[in-house]
Design an enzyme around this catalytic site. Structure first.
Site, PDB file in Angstrom:
ATOM      1  N   ASN A   9       0.928  -1.261  -0.112  1.00  0.00           N
ATOM      2  CA  ASN A   9      -0.105  -0.050  -0.167  1.00  0.00           C
ATOM      3  C   ASN A   9       0.946   1.362  -0.041  1.00  0.00           C
ATOM      4  O   ASN A   9       1.410   1.527   1.083  1.00  0.00           O
ATOM      5  CB  ASN A   9      -0.947   0.045   1.164  1.00  0.00           C
ATOM      6  CG  ASN A   9      -1.715   1.184   1.469  1.00  0.00           C
ATOM      7  OD1 ASN A   9      -1.819   1.950   0.555  1.00  0.00           O
ATOM      8  ND2 ASN A   9      -2.296   1.461   2.778  1.00  0.00           N
ATOM      9  N   TRP A  10       1.212   1.932  -1.141  1.00  0.00           N
ATOM     10  CA  TRP A  10       1.815   2.942  -1.282  1.00  0.00           C
ATOM     11  C   TRP A  10       1.332   4.191  -0.587  1.00  0.00           C
ATOM     12  O   TRP A  10       2.195   5.186  -0.586  1.00  0.00           O
ATOM     13  CB  TRP A  10       2.403   3.171  -2.729  1.00  0.00           C
ATOM     14  CG  TRP A  10       3.185   2.062  -3.273  1.00  0.00           C
ATOM     15  CD1 TRP A  10       3.452   1.060  -2.892  1.00  0.00           C
ATOM     16  CD2 TRP A  10       3.607   1.815  -4.680  1.00  0.00           C
ATOM     17  NE1 TRP A  10       4.091   0.316  -3.612  1.00  0.00           N
ATOM     18  CE2 TRP A  10       4.276   0.596  -4.956  1.00  0.00           C
ATOM     19  CE3 TRP A  10       3.556   2.630  -5.807  1.00  0.00           C
ATOM     20  CZ2 TRP A  10       4.845   0.316  -6.069  1.00  0.00           C
ATOM     21  CZ3 TRP A  10       4.076   2.447  -7.008  1.00  0.00           C
ATOM     22  CH2 TRP A  10       4.852   1.213  -7.065  1.00  0.00           C
ATOM     23  N   LYS A  11       0.133   4.203  -0.327  1.00  0.00           N
ATOM     24  CA  LYS A  11      -0.466   5.451   0.172  1.00  0.00           C
ATOM     25  C   LYS A  11      -0.154   6.770  -0.667  1.00  0.00           C
ATOM     26  O   LYS A  11      -0.186   6.415  -1.899  1.00  0.00           O
ATOM     27  CB  LYS A  11       0.115   5.653   1.628  1.00  0.00           C
ATOM     28  CG  LYS A  11      -0.233   4.474   2.444  1.00  0.00           C
ATOM     29  CD  LYS A  11       0.224   4.727   3.841  1.00  0.00           C
ATOM     30  CE  LYS A  11      -0.163   3.184   4.708  1.00  0.00           C
ATOM     31  NZ  LYS A  11      -0.026   3.479   5.996  1.00  0.00           N
ATOM     32  N   HIS A  96      -9.409   1.353   4.968  1.00  0.00           N
ATOM     33  CA  HIS A  96      -8.192   1.444   5.506  1.00  0.00           C
ATOM     34  C   HIS A  96      -8.451   2.394   6.911  1.00  0.00           C
ATOM     35  O   HIS A  96      -9.151   3.483   6.758  1.00  0.00           O
ATOM     36  CB  HIS A  96      -7.129   2.101   4.728  1.00  0.00           C
ATOM     37  CG  HIS A  96      -5.843   2.148   5.175  1.00  0.00           C
ATOM     38  ND1 HIS A  96      -5.402   3.111   6.240  1.00  0.00           N
ATOM     39  CD2 HIS A  96      -4.702   0.992   5.190  1.00  0.00           C
ATOM     40  CE1 HIS A  96      -4.298   2.545   6.364  1.00  0.00           C
ATOM     41  NE2 HIS A  96      -3.663   1.367   5.876  1.00  0.00           N
ATOM     42  N   GLU A  98      -6.734   4.856   7.981  1.00  0.00           N
ATOM     43  CA  GLU A  98      -6.709   6.263   7.524  1.00  0.00           C
ATOM     44  C   GLU A  98      -7.648   6.748   6.908  1.00  0.00           C
ATOM     45  O   GLU A  98      -8.163   7.821   7.140  1.00  0.00           O
ATOM     46  CB  GLU A  98      -5.310   6.571   6.494  1.00  0.00           C
ATOM     47  CG  GLU A  98      -3.944   5.963   7.490  1.00  0.00           C
ATOM     48  CD  GLU A  98      -2.942   5.433   6.747  1.00  0.00           C
ATOM     49  OE1 GLU A  98      -2.934   5.590   5.566  1.00  0.00           O
ATOM     50  OE2 GLU A  98      -1.793   5.140   7.406  1.00  0.00           O
ATOM     51  N   GLU A 166      -5.335  -4.731  10.809  1.00  0.00           N
ATOM     52  CA  GLU A 166      -4.010  -3.700  10.911  1.00  0.00           C
ATOM     53  C   GLU A 166      -4.641  -3.128  12.072  1.00  0.00           C
ATOM     54  O   GLU A 166      -5.507  -1.844  12.363  1.00  0.00           O
ATOM     55  CB  GLU A 166      -4.149  -2.854   9.609  1.00  0.00           C
ATOM     56  CG  GLU A 166      -3.989  -3.487   8.586  1.00  0.00           C
ATOM     57  CD  GLU A 166      -3.399  -2.421   7.494  1.00  0.00           C
ATOM     58  OE1 GLU A 166      -2.352  -2.789   6.865  1.00  0.00           O
ATOM     59  OE2 GLU A 166      -4.124  -1.418   6.980  1.00  0.00           O
ATOM     60  N   GLY A 172       2.466   2.289  10.723  1.00  0.00           N
ATOM     61  CA  GLY A 172       3.483   3.411  10.434  1.00  0.00           C
ATOM     62  C   GLY A 172       4.360   4.025  11.564  1.00  0.00           C
ATOM     63  O   GLY A 172       4.992   4.804  11.739  1.00  0.00           O
ATOM     64  N   SER A 212       3.490  -1.948  10.397  1.00  0.00           N
ATOM     65  CA  SER A 212       4.969  -2.266  10.472  1.00  0.00           C
ATOM     66  C   SER A 212       5.414  -3.607  10.158  1.00  0.00           C
ATOM     67  O   SER A 212       6.335  -3.982  10.889  1.00  0.00           O
ATOM     68  CB  SER A 212       5.422  -1.673  11.799  1.00  0.00           C
ATOM     69  OG  SER A 212       5.015  -0.402  12.231  1.00  0.00           O
ATOM     70  N   GLY A 233       2.831  -1.060   4.306  1.00  0.00           N
ATOM     71  CA  GLY A 233       2.873   0.097   4.014  1.00  0.00           C
ATOM     72  C   GLY A 233       4.387   0.890   3.587  1.00  0.00           C
ATOM     73  O   GLY A 233       4.833   0.333   2.460  1.00  0.00           O
ATOM     74  N   GLY A 234       4.879   1.095   4.615  1.00  0.00           N
ATOM     75  CA  GLY A 234       6.350   1.980   4.440  1.00  0.00           C
ATOM     76  C   GLY A 234       7.328   1.304   3.789  1.00  0.00           C
ATOM     77  O   GLY A 234       7.790   1.471   2.998  1.00  0.00           O
TER      78      GLY A 234
HETATM   79  P1  PGA Z   1       2.865   0.275   7.703  1.00  0.00           P
HETATM   80  O1  PGA Z   1       1.629   0.347   7.177  1.00  0.00           O
HETATM   81  O2  PGA Z   1       3.712  -0.969   6.981  1.00  0.00           O
HETATM   82  O3  PGA Z   1       3.582   1.610   7.117  1.00  0.00           O
HETATM   83  O4  PGA Z   1       2.760   0.318   9.016  1.00  0.00           O
HETATM   84  C1  PGA Z   1       0.612  -0.712   7.068  1.00  0.00           C
HETATM   85  C2  PGA Z   1      -0.615  -0.163   6.181  1.00  0.00           C
HETATM   86  O5  PGA Z   1      -1.276   0.904   6.562  1.00  0.00           O
HETATM   87  O6  PGA Z   1      -1.264  -0.772   5.482  1.00  0.00           O
END
Ligand code: PGA
Length: 250
Positions: A9-11, A96, A98, A166, A172, A212, A233-234
């Site tokens: 997930n590149w956000k 998600h 966010e 999640e 993050g 993470s 994510g990251g």
């Molecule tokens: P993260 O994000 O790996 O940076 O913690 C995961 C996500 O939000 O899907």
């Protein structure tokens, strides 16, 4: 036996040219290694079409990070499921944390999106997870299973559904749920799916862990019986890390 699935997930990161370069680097990196899992990437909307071309000869699948719950019309700033399909997406990530936290998406909105996306023929990753406050007050499983039940209200066919657990406090932050903490919630989600769809169907639904995930913890998480891959994510923004996570699948 469930095939594990890992999606990056590149956000809200990367220009179109950066997205193409990252997609090409991942595609090249996995070209010569045996993949034991399904693999996908979710760039931002503007890059979808060109990333689709960049990965067309690779096993990587294309995912979007969101969609709208109507087919078309006066919804300024929104993107429909048919637009995503025409850009080359086979997957969409919905609910998600966010989106829930910053854009006010509740379980009912998420449910409308899930139904629209599945009806359009897309595959769906439905994200659920508790905040730190909820975990500390002991309501993790209630919150998560309510998100599952309400997110799937009226959904009969779950053959194209993946759930992503999640925990919000792990996204993050560098804080990963321990493999035992994650497994406990995954097993509880599977029990809920079993109540909703019967145990045989529930056994076939993949439940990813996200929060993470990195090369150093992916193997131990993915080795747990109810953890069927990850939503990353990251670490998905660094091709070498994302590839290392892909190779951690069992
Ligand atoms: P993260 O994000 O790996 O940076 O913690 C995961 C996500 O939000 O899907």
């Amino acid at each position: 036996m469930r095939t594990q699935i890992v999606v990056g997930n590149w956000k809200m990161n990367n220009s179109i040219s950066e997205s193409i370069a990252l997609a090409e680097a991942v595609a090249a990196g996995i070209a010569d290694i045996p993949l034991n899992c399904e693999a996908g990437i979710a760039p931002a909307f503007p890059a979808l079409g060109q990333v689709a071309s960049a990965i067309s000869r690779s096993p990587l699948q294309l995912a979007a990070q969101n969609c709208h719950f109507e087919d078309n019309g006066a919804y300024t700033g929104e993107v429909s499921t048919s637009m995503l399909k025409s850009a080359g997406c086979s997957w969409v990530i919905l609910g998600h944390s966010e989106r829930r936290q910053y854009f006010g998406e509740d379980n009912q909105v998420v449910n409308r999106k899930v139904k629209k996306a599945l009806a359009a023929g897309l595959k769906v990753i439905l994200c659920v997870g508790e905040t730190l406050e909820e975990r500390e007050s002991g309501v993790t499983e209630t919150i998560v299973n309510t998100q599952v039940r309400e997110g799937l209200q009226g959904v009969d066919d779950v053959s194209r559904l993946v759930i992503a657990y999640e925990p919000v406090w792990a996204i993050g932050t560098g804080k990963t749920a321990s493999k035992e903490q994650a497994e406990e919630v995954h097993a509880s989600i599977r029990a809920t799916l079993s109540e909703l769809y019967g145990s045989q169907t529930a056994e076939g639904i993949r439940i990813q862990y996200g929060g993470s995930v990195k090369p150093s913890n992916a193997s131990e998480l993915f080795a747990m019986p109810n953890i069927d891959g990850g939503l990353i994510g990251g670490a998905s923004l660094k091709p070498e890390d994302f590839i290392a996570i892909l190779t951690a699948c069992k």
